[in-house]
Design a protein around this motif. Structure first.
Motif, PDB file in Angstrom:
ATOM      1  N   SER A  21       0.804  -1.223   0.000  1.00 43.39           N
ATOM      2  CA  SER A  21       0.000   0.000   0.000  1.00 43.39           C
ATOM      3  C   SER A  21       0.833   1.267   0.000  1.00 43.39           C
ATOM      4  O   SER A  21       0.289   2.365  -0.091  1.00 43.39           O
ATOM      5  CB  SER A  21      -0.926   0.004   1.216  1.00 43.39           C
ATOM      6  N   ALA A  22       2.171   1.123   0.128  1.00 45.33           N
ATOM      7  CA  ALA A  22       3.024   2.308   0.091  1.00 45.33           C
ATOM      8  C   ALA A  22       3.043   2.947  -1.286  1.00 45.33           C
ATOM      9  O   ALA A  22       3.304   4.140  -1.414  1.00 45.33           O
ATOM     10  CB  ALA A  22       4.440   1.951   0.512  1.00 45.33           C
ATOM     11  N   LYS A  23       2.811   2.119  -2.294  1.00 50.56           N
ATOM     12  CA  LYS A  23       2.811   2.652  -3.645  1.00 50.56           C
ATOM     13  C   LYS A  23       1.783   3.758  -3.766  1.00 50.56           C
ATOM     14  O   LYS A  23       0.658   3.627  -3.324  1.00 50.56           O
ATOM     15  CB  LYS A  23       2.494   1.543  -4.641  1.00 50.56           C
ATOM     16  N   SER A  24       2.162   4.842  -4.349  1.00 52.85           N
ATOM     17  CA  SER A  24       1.332   6.025  -4.632  1.00 52.85           C
ATOM     18  C   SER A  24       1.145   6.938  -3.417  1.00 52.85           C
ATOM     19  O   SER A  24       0.734   8.075  -3.567  1.00 52.85           O
ATOM     20  CB  SER A  24      -0.048   5.647  -5.194  1.00 52.85           C
ATOM     21  N   ARG A  25       1.428   6.462  -2.209  1.00 55.25           N
ATOM     22  CA  ARG A  25       1.272   7.337  -1.039  1.00 55.25           C
ATOM     23  C   ARG A  25       2.599   7.736  -0.428  1.00 55.25           C
ATOM     24  O   ARG A  25       2.705   8.796   0.195  1.00 55.25           O
ATOM     25  CB  ARG A  25       0.412   6.636   0.015  1.00 55.25           C
ATOM     26  N   PHE A  26       3.607   6.881  -0.534  1.00 53.75           N
ATOM     27  CA  PHE A  26       4.900   7.131   0.106  1.00 53.75           C
ATOM     28  C   PHE A  26       5.966   7.367  -0.959  1.00 53.75           C
ATOM     29  O   PHE A  26       5.921   6.776  -2.037  1.00 53.75           O
ATOM     30  CB  PHE A  26       5.311   5.930   0.957  1.00 53.75           C
ATOM     31  N   THR A  27       6.950   8.189  -0.604  1.00 56.80           N
ATOM     32  CA  THR A  27       8.064   8.469  -1.513  1.00 56.80           C
ATOM     33  C   THR A  27       9.378   8.383  -0.750  1.00 56.80           C
ATOM     34  O   THR A  27       9.535   9.027   0.295  1.00 56.80           O
ATOM     35  CB  THR A  27       7.939   9.862  -2.136  1.00 56.80           C
ATOM     36  N   ILE A  28      10.293   7.595  -1.270  1.00 56.64           N
ATOM     37  CA  ILE A  28      11.620   7.444  -0.674  1.00 56.64           C
ATOM     38  C   ILE A  28      12.609   8.262  -1.484  1.00 56.64           C
ATOM     39  O   ILE A  28      12.585   8.265  -2.712  1.00 56.64           O
ATOM     40  CB  ILE A  28      12.044   5.963  -0.671  1.00 56.64           C
ATOM     41  N   SER A  29      13.504   8.934  -0.760  1.00 56.44           N
ATOM     42  CA  SER A  29      14.570   9.693  -1.412  1.00 56.44           C
ATOM     43  C   SER A  29      15.804   9.648  -0.535  1.00 56.44           C
ATOM     44  O   SER A  29      15.737   9.280   0.640  1.00 56.44           O
ATOM     45  CB  SER A  29      14.133  11.142  -1.653  1.00 56.44           C
ATOM     46  N   ARG A  30      16.923  10.020  -1.098  1.00 58.19           N
ATOM     47  CA  ARG A  30      18.161  10.067  -0.341  1.00 58.19           C
ATOM     48  C   ARG A  30      19.001  11.239  -0.797  1.00 58.19           C
ATOM     49  O   ARG A  30      18.916  11.684  -1.943  1.00 58.19           O
ATOM     50  CB  ARG A  30      18.934   8.756  -0.479  1.00 58.19           C
ATOM     51  N   ASP A  31      19.827  11.717   0.143  1.00 56.51           N
ATOM     52  CA  ASP A  31      20.786  12.776  -0.158  1.00 56.51           C
ATOM     53  C   ASP A  31      22.149  12.261   0.266  1.00 56.51           C
ATOM     54  O   ASP A  31      22.485  12.264   1.464  1.00 56.51           O
ATOM     55  CB  ASP A  31      20.408  14.062   0.585  1.00 56.51           C
ATOM     56  N   ASN A  32      22.924  11.807  -0.681  1.00 56.78           N
ATOM     57  CA  ASN A  32      24.217  11.207  -0.353  1.00 56.78           C
ATOM     58  C   ASN A  32      25.229  12.240   0.148  1.00 56.78           C
ATOM     59  O   ASN A  32      26.217  11.885   0.786  1.00 56.78           O
ATOM     60  CB  ASN A  32      24.764  10.449  -1.552  1.00 56.78           C
ATOM     61  N   ARG A  33      25.000  13.501  -0.149  1.00 54.99           N
ATOM     62  CA  ARG A  33      25.908  14.537   0.366  1.00 54.99           C
ATOM     63  C   ARG A  33      25.706  14.737   1.859  1.00 54.99           C
ATOM     64  O   ARG A  33      26.627  15.108   2.590  1.00 54.99           O
ATOM     65  CB  ARG A  33      25.683  15.854  -0.364  1.00 54.99           C
ATOM     66  N   LYS A  34      24.480  14.496   2.309  1.00 51.95           N
ATOM     67  CA  LYS A  34      24.145  14.697   3.718  1.00 51.95           C
ATOM     68  C   LYS A  34      23.998  13.384   4.479  1.00 51.95           C
ATOM     69  O   LYS A  34      23.617  13.393   5.657  1.00 51.95           O
ATOM     70  CB  LYS A  34      22.846  15.502   3.838  1.00 51.95           C
ATOM     71  N   ASN A  35      24.260  12.252   3.811  1.00 51.90           N
ATOM     72  CA  ASN A  35      24.128  10.934   4.456  1.00 51.90           C
ATOM     73  C   ASN A  35      22.742  10.751   5.057  1.00 51.90           C
ATOM     74  O   ASN A  35      22.584  10.289   6.201  1.00 51.90           O
ATOM     75  CB  ASN A  35      25.192  10.745   5.542  1.00 51.90           C
ATOM     76  N   THR A  36      21.726  11.087   4.288  1.00 55.29           N
ATOM     77  CA  THR A  36      20.360  11.076   4.808  1.00 55.29           C
ATOM     78  C   THR A  36      19.420  10.338   3.866  1.00 55.29           C
ATOM     79  O   THR A  36      19.502  10.498   2.648  1.00 55.29           O
ATOM     80  CB  THR A  36      19.840  12.507   5.004  1.00 55.29           C
ATOM     81  N   LEU A  37      18.546   9.569   4.470  1.00 54.01           N
ATOM     82  CA  LEU A  37      17.474   8.866   3.772  1.00 54.01           C
ATOM     83  C   LEU A  37      16.154   9.443   4.259  1.00 54.01           C
ATOM     84  O   LEU A  37      16.005   9.727   5.447  1.00 54.01           O
ATOM     85  CB  LEU A  37      17.534   7.376   4.094  1.00 54.01           C
ATOM     86  N   ASN A  38      15.209   9.615   3.354  1.00 56.51           N
ATOM     87  CA  ASN A  38      13.933  10.210   3.723  1.00 56.51           C
ATOM     88  C   ASN A  38      12.758   9.339   3.293  1.00 56.51           C
ATOM     89  O   ASN A  38      12.856   8.570   2.330  1.00 56.51           O
ATOM     90  CB  ASN A  38      13.777  11.589   3.069  1.00 56.51           C
ATOM     91  N   LEU A  39      11.668   9.485   4.016  1.00 57.42           N
ATOM     92  CA  LEU A  39      10.415   8.820   3.652  1.00 57.42           C
ATOM     93  C   LEU A  39       9.286   9.828   3.820  1.00 57.42           C
ATOM     94  O   LEU A  39       8.958  10.208   4.948  1.00 57.42           O
ATOM     95  CB  LEU A  39      10.162   7.602   4.534  1.00 57.42           C
ATOM     96  N   GLN A  40       8.736  10.256   2.714  1.00 53.65           N
ATOM     97  CA  GLN A  40       7.596  11.159   2.734  1.00 53.65           C
ATOM     98  C   GLN A  40       6.321  10.331   2.684  1.00 53.65           C
ATOM     99  O   GLN A  40       6.129   9.558   1.744  1.00 53.65           O
ATOM    100  CB  GLN A  40       7.637  12.126   1.552  1.00 53.65           C
ATOM    101  N   MET A  41       5.481  10.491   3.690  1.00 56.45           N
ATOM    102  CA  MET A  41       4.264   9.699   3.798  1.00 56.45           C
ATOM    103  C   MET A  41       3.047  10.615   3.724  1.00 56.45           C
ATOM    104  O   MET A  41       2.897  11.520   4.552  1.00 56.45           O
ATOM    105  CB  MET A  41       4.249   8.915   5.102  1.00 56.45           C
ATOM    106  N   ASN A  42       2.214  10.391   2.751  1.00 61.41           N
ATOM    107  CA  ASN A  42       1.003  11.190   2.553  1.00 61.41           C
ATOM    108  C   ASN A  42      -0.241  10.313   2.691  1.00 61.41           C
ATOM    109  O   ASN A  42      -0.158   9.088   2.617  1.00 61.41           O
ATOM    110  CB  ASN A  42       1.023  11.850   1.177  1.00 61.41           C
TER     111      ASN A  42
END
Length: 129
Positions: free
Chosen positions: A63-84
């Motif tokens: 169910s994550a498809k279409s509602r959640f978005t994963i991204s990363r910033d390798n310069r900042k060593n950070t992984l993100n999860l946007q949940m709508n």
């Protein structure tokens, strides 16, 4: 050994949004595939989605498809999860994890938590109805 710390969890009403972050301790963060997983009380851990080392490929489960978005910033060593559009059934402890990515990996490998050796401590997400 890479160490991971999640943040951004909390209480939100159904239909709302949250953004989780995962901070990695090492400069080699960019060499790891990263994944988000969650575990609700009484349930098995499940995959939310994963991202390859460069961020060029993302994979989502269920169910994550279409509602959640994963991204990363390798310069900042950070992984993100946007949940709508959060739902009460999204209530769980959310974990980020790191895996030593292999060139032959296919989608199923990225989404399999057993391939991830390094895990954060988790952050609680509670969605009220």
């Amino acid at each position: 050994q890479i160490q991971l710390v999640e943040s951004g969890g909390g209480l939100v009403q159904a239909g709302g949004s949250l953004r989780l972050s995962c901070a990695a301790s090492e400069g080699t963060f960019s060499t790891y595939a990263m994944g988000w997983f969650r575990q609700a009380p009484g349930k098995e851990r499940e995959s939310i989605g994963s991202i390859n080392w460069s961020g060029s490929r993302t994979f989502y489960a269920g169910s994550a498809k279409s509602r959640f978005t994963i991204s990363r910033d390798n310069r900042k060593n950070t992984l993100n999860l946007q949940m709508n559009s959060l739902k009460p059934e999204d209530t769980a402890i959310y974990y980020c994890a790191a895996a030593e990515e292999k060139p032959y990996w296919v989608e199923s490998r990225y989404l399999n938590g057993n391939n991830y050796a390094y895990w954060g401590q988790g952050t609680q997400v509670t969605v009220s109805s």
